[in-house]
Design a protein around this motif. Sequence first.
Motif, PDB file in Angstrom:
ATOM      1  N   ASP A 125     -78.693  43.798 -50.774  1.00  0.00           N
ATOM      2  CA  ASP A 125     -78.035  42.618 -51.327  1.00  0.00           C
ATOM      3  C   ASP A 125     -77.033  42.034 -50.335  1.00  0.00           C
ATOM      4  OD1 ASP A 125     -77.774  40.975 -53.761  1.00  0.00           O
ATOM      5  OD2 ASP A 125     -75.674  41.602 -53.614  1.00  0.00           O
ATOM      6  N   ASN A 182     -77.039  38.436 -48.807  1.00  0.00           N
ATOM      7  CA  ASN A 182     -75.881  37.551 -48.910  1.00  0.00           C
ATOM      8  C   ASN A 182     -75.447  37.032 -47.545  1.00  0.00           C
ATOM      9  OD1 ASN A 182     -74.982  37.026 -51.569  1.00  0.00           O
ATOM     10  ND2 ASN A 182     -74.477  39.178 -51.791  1.00  0.00           N
ATOM     11  N   GLN A 191     -77.871  34.529 -46.434  1.00  0.00           N
ATOM     12  CA  GLN A 191     -77.647  33.313 -47.214  1.00  0.00           C
ATOM     13  C   GLN A 191     -76.423  32.554 -46.687  1.00  0.00           C
ATOM     14  OE1 GLN A 191     -79.356  32.318 -50.382  1.00  0.00           O
ATOM     15  NE2 GLN A 191     -78.338  30.470 -49.689  1.00  0.00           N
ATOM     16  N   GLU A 192     -75.363  33.329 -46.394  1.00  0.00           N
ATOM     17  CA  GLU A 192     -74.134  32.699 -45.888  1.00  0.00           C
ATOM     18  C   GLU A 192     -74.389  32.015 -44.554  1.00  0.00           C
ATOM     19  OE1 GLU A 192     -70.761  35.367 -45.774  1.00  0.00           O
ATOM     20  OE2 GLU A 192     -70.947  35.681 -47.926  1.00  0.00           O
ATOM     21  N   ASP A 230     -76.320  28.963 -45.233  1.00  0.00           N
ATOM     22  CA  ASP A 230     -75.416  27.956 -45.810  1.00  0.00           C
ATOM     23  C   ASP A 230     -74.577  27.311 -44.717  1.00  0.00           C
ATOM     24  OD1 ASP A 230     -76.367  28.496 -48.249  1.00  0.00           O
ATOM     25  OD2 ASP A 230     -74.539  29.340 -49.096  1.00  0.00           O
ATOM     26  N   ASN A 280     -59.304  31.954 -37.986  1.00  0.00           N
ATOM     27  CA  ASN A 280     -59.816  32.857 -39.008  1.00  0.00           C
ATOM     28  C   ASN A 280     -60.517  34.066 -38.376  1.00  0.00           C
ATOM     29  OD1 ASN A 280     -60.984  34.025 -41.252  1.00  0.00           O
ATOM     30  ND2 ASN A 280     -61.448  32.050 -42.208  1.00  0.00           N
ATOM     31  N   ASP A 308     -62.108  36.269 -39.904  1.00  0.00           N
ATOM     32  CA  ASP A 308     -63.358  36.604 -40.600  1.00  0.00           C
ATOM     33  C   ASP A 308     -64.558  35.866 -40.025  1.00  0.00           C
ATOM     34  OD1 ASP A 308     -61.946  38.212 -42.242  1.00  0.00           O
ATOM     35  OD2 ASP A 308     -61.675  36.718 -43.805  1.00  0.00           O
ATOM     36  N   LEU A 321     -58.895  31.019 -48.500  1.00  0.00           N
ATOM     37  CA  LEU A 321     -59.436  32.369 -48.275  1.00  0.00           C
ATOM     38  C   LEU A 321     -58.818  33.083 -47.070  1.00  0.00           C
ATOM     39  CD1 LEU A 321     -63.263  32.096 -49.075  1.00  0.00           C
ATOM     40  CD2 LEU A 321     -61.460  33.003 -50.508  1.00  0.00           C
ATOM     41  N   ARG A 368     -64.456  40.122 -48.040  1.00  0.00           N
ATOM     42  CA  ARG A 368     -65.723  39.496 -48.429  1.00  0.00           C
ATOM     43  C   ARG A 368     -66.549  40.459 -49.286  1.00  0.00           C
ATOM     44  NH1 ARG A 368     -70.912  38.129 -46.648  1.00  0.00           N
ATOM     45  NH2 ARG A 368     -70.974  39.981 -45.369  1.00  0.00           N
ATOM     46  N   LEU A 406     -67.636  40.146 -53.376  1.00  0.00           N
ATOM     47  CA  LEU A 406     -69.020  40.174 -53.873  1.00  0.00           C
ATOM     48  C   LEU A 406     -69.310  41.419 -54.710  1.00  0.00           C
ATOM     49  CD1 LEU A 406     -70.805  38.918 -50.637  1.00  0.00           C
ATOM     50  CD2 LEU A 406     -70.457  37.615 -52.723  1.00  0.00           C
ATOM     51  N   GLY A 413     -73.077  41.147 -58.540  1.00  0.00           N
ATOM     52  CA  GLY A 413     -73.349  39.873 -59.221  1.00  0.00           C
ATOM     53  C   GLY A 413     -74.412  39.098 -58.464  1.00  0.00           C
ATOM     54  N   LYS A 430     -76.477  35.135 -58.290  1.00  0.00           N
ATOM     55  CA  LYS A 430     -76.254  33.724 -58.663  1.00  0.00           C
ATOM     56  C   LYS A 430     -76.749  33.498 -60.087  1.00  0.00           C
ATOM     57  CE  LYS A 430     -76.377  31.601 -54.106  1.00  0.00           C
ATOM     58  NZ  LYS A 430     -76.814  32.679 -53.223  1.00  0.00           N
ATOM     59  N   THR A 465     -67.487  32.118 -53.311  1.00  0.00           N
ATOM     60  CA  THR A 465     -68.050  32.851 -52.170  1.00  0.00           C
ATOM     61  C   THR A 465     -69.496  33.237 -52.470  1.00  0.00           C
ATOM     62  OG1 THR A 465     -65.860  33.725 -51.771  1.00  0.00           O
ATOM     63  CG2 THR A 465     -67.649  34.831 -50.634  1.00  0.00           C
ATOM     64  N   LEU A 466     -69.744  33.723 -53.686  1.00  0.00           N
ATOM     65  CA  LEU A 466     -71.089  34.140 -54.061  1.00  0.00           C
ATOM     66  C   LEU A 466     -72.060  32.953 -54.096  1.00  0.00           C
ATOM     67  CD1 LEU A 466     -72.933  36.505 -55.312  1.00  0.00           C
ATOM     68  CD2 LEU A 466     -72.453  35.384 -57.472  1.00  0.00           C
ATOM     69  N   PHE A 467     -71.605  31.860 -54.703  1.00  0.00           N
ATOM     70  CA  PHE A 467     -72.508  30.709 -54.849  1.00  0.00           C
ATOM     71  C   PHE A 467     -72.689  29.931 -53.539  1.00  0.00           C
ATOM     72  CE2 PHE A 467     -71.705  30.989 -59.497  1.00  0.00           C
ATOM     73  CZ  PHE A 467     -73.022  30.965 -59.911  1.00  0.00           C
ATOM     74  N   GLY A 468     -71.697  29.971 -52.686  1.00  0.00           N
ATOM     75  CA  GLY A 468     -71.787  29.218 -51.429  1.00  0.00           C
ATOM     76  C   GLY A 468     -72.025  27.749 -51.708  1.00  0.00           C
ATOM     77  N   ARG A 469     -73.025  27.166 -51.013  1.00  0.00           N
ATOM     78  CA  ARG A 469     -73.250  25.723 -51.182  1.00  0.00           C
ATOM     79  C   ARG A 469     -73.882  25.374 -52.524  1.00  0.00           C
ATOM     80  NH1 ARG A 469     -78.545  24.082 -49.506  1.00  0.00           N
ATOM     81  NH2 ARG A 469     -79.720  25.918 -48.882  1.00  0.00           N
ATOM     82  N   HIS A 470     -74.224  26.419 -53.319  1.00  0.00           N
ATOM     83  CA  HIS A 470     -74.778  26.140 -54.652  1.00  0.00           C
ATOM     84  C   HIS A 470     -73.710  26.139 -55.741  1.00  0.00           C
ATOM     85  CE1 HIS A 470     -78.814  26.291 -53.107  1.00  0.00           C
ATOM     86  NE2 HIS A 470     -78.499  27.403 -52.460  1.00  0.00           N
TER      87      HIS A 470
END
Lengths: 493, 393
Positions: free
Chosen positions: A59, A63, A66-67, A70, A203, A205, B167, B250, B254, B297, B299, B335-340
């Motif tokens: 996961d 993620n 996905q990040e 994004d 930052n 991070d 953040l 981070r 999550l 979690g 989305k 953070t989890l959803f990001g651009r969604h």
Amino acid sequence: MNTEITIYSLLGCSIVIIALALLLLLKIKQARTWLSRAQALQKSLDEMDEQAKLIVRTDIELNKTQEELDKKIAGLYALQRFSRAVSTTLEENQIFSRIETGFLEDLGFEKALVFLWQEDKLPRNFLNIGYSEEGLKTVQSFIESNKELFAHLIRKEETASSISGFAVGKDQLNRILKVNSFIISPLSPREGNKGFLFVGTENTDIVITEGDEELIVILANQLGQALENARLFEKTWKAQQELEKKVDERTRELKNVLEEVKRISKRKTDFISSVSHELRTPLTSIKGYAAILLAGKLGNIPQEVRERLEKVNRHSDELVHMVNDLLDISRIEAGRVTMKQEPQDLQDIAEKVVDLLSLQAKEENVELKCAIAPDTRNILADHNQIERVFINLIGNALKFTPRGGKITIQSCRLEQNQVQVDITDTGCGIPPEAQEAIFEEFYRVDNAINQEVKGTGLGLALVKHIIEAHGGKIWVRSKIGAGSTFSFTLPLA
Amino acid sequence: MHIGIGISTSRDHILAAKEATEAAQVNLGKKKIDAAIIFSTIDFAHPIVLKTISGILRDVPVFGASSLGIISDQGIKKYGLAVVLLAIQEDTYFNIACVKDISKKGALLSGKELGEKLLYGCKGVRRNLSIIFSDGLIPNGPELIFGLQEKLGRSFPLVGACASDNLTFEKTYLYFGGEVLTDAVCGILFGGKWNFGLGIQHGWKPLGKPRRVTKASGDVVDEIDNAPAAGIYEEYFAKSIPEFKKDLKRIAMLYPIGIKIPGEKEYLLRNAISVKNGGLLFQGDVPEGSTIRLMIGTKDSCLEAAALAAEEAKKNLGHHTMKFALIFNSASRLTLFGRHAYREIEVIKEKLGRNIPVIGIYTYAEQAPLSAINYLGKTYFQSHTVTILGIAG
């Protein structure tokens, strides 16, 4: 008895012990079962936990991917918006003011700088996002003292970053520019100052990737392109301004010359007008005395004298005619003659002139034909002046048309409520270089016929003035040996 | 109650303050302005912004908080300023108060002080609801709530949001009057005839085996299952402590820790914020002896939770018509959803009704009852939730 009791007691105890032992065995068995179940449960919990670990690790990878995705998409969107923003301006100073904090944030940075310079000059700051005035001063002096290193980067068109490193040293750069990660990409427009774009983030991070580097390189290229376009535009604009300036100057010069010409022309007109007036009085006297002498009122005159006097009289008539034409031209030029434009019948005027000249035509065996179209008859014109136009043009045609020739007067209707009249002859024609000049005063075509045929060189000039005073145009189409067509336009009633 | 919302994203702070306030005034109409809530990204956390707003609104009490992003009908603004003007009906009592220097006074005492200030002049009035905003980085956040509950009542409906920054977890801001504050808490208390509906959900699910907190004190958990607490993350993420220290914020956002609360259906979630001598420092207390689980979690699960929270808020309002909704949404969810992230707001608006105005912020922690079925439930300091407060007035 006692022995019996003891036996029973022992037996009882044994039974109890056996029962207890059996119970214990049962409990032990049960406990073992429970233990084994608990162990199985624990094992499955541990297994479940191991699975959970796998799930969590997968996961987090998902993620992370996905990040990154994004981030890349947000970066591409930012790049698109940025591209749109800078491509809508062609002013160099405006380009940098269009870089908003939002674009940078979407790309994962909060600090940005642009420095540009000419090779022999100091770097100049054009964009500052995220630095105070004090901070910028420190950065500026750092760049000035390491100018050669930055210049090398620009020459080589290389990108420096937290991943690929920089000659100055990442740590030193991070400390002075107060960032944790950075990318420096050259700005190399083909013309003018070159420099670099710096983006950075505090930052901790944020980890810069090669993808980030690629995006910033694209951004720097677009900035370079925008700068190049702006400079080219500036150059073109300056050239155009220069041209416009020159055109203005030349127009002003021409205007001055035109004014001078007008002034001279007016003086000429005034001069001709006054000279003509002055000439008319003695001419009238000469003509009067010549007439008296010719009439024999002062006694008979010998034939030779008569012949000479007749010449004086004829030449005086020509001179009067010439003076009158000159006077008319100067009056029209000076605006002293107003055309009484009233509805007239074009056919009447043309036919009247044809009648007037028909005898002369007959003598010279020239066919004179008038074909006025019915829809062009009603014109708006000054009767007397238009009559003079016809007399002059048909008269000229007669002069230059050899015997057996033909003169045609035709008309047709034009758009914009105008009529065009064409007077065509089968004469000797006018050379092309003289076709404009014949409408100038005192111009006569240099040919054998003109040396024989008399003329003042004022007729066509007068005709042109009259036609233009009516708001019309006059021109000629002619070919040597093939005749000429004089055309003019007049307003329809 | 009536509401007028104005939002500006102008780069000029004074212009933004004017634009947002004037737009809010226009949207409220000619009704009398009783109070103003200010939400902004940290770019606008400047006294000049508040002075400009106060200059326009004059004596109207102003309070609010900074955030990572503003939630509105126009979507999520990661740069912007929102002014929410409230016109409160005459038979409703309200009081706005603020407490500064929490770290000096202590969270518990500060909570009590805020409770006293909010209750001032409220004797004999039926208290209804309190909304509070607090610095998102103060330690012992639950103590603040505990202190407040001591004065307002343990089961008194209390909804709150911890301010956030972008953040970096460096500084979060509170707005009160013309001041921009840190280390502070401010809030409003409503009394009288007043109707609201609350919905709270998080959508995170337990994963892996239950574990026991064997040594803990306040926000610090030293041992889990008699082993150093940080080991739980080491074990699950197969990373050494120095490795995951960098990614902890981070990772914890999550994959938070869920505490099983006896009598509650949902797990109470806690964010680990740093590693301390092998132990974990959480944002909020984790009691010794409690059973905890690692939470995960997705989305989809979080979208379902958001829909459920919106439905709860609507249902809890009964037959009353919702005028608007306040949303306090966890920064972890963003953070989890990001651009969604917009999808979550879309789902909420879908459930509440497209015509219901929504306004809210992303928070570092939320204060709300765990189970929202009965809104008289006890309020907890928690994270990762979407808290929807539907107000009928």
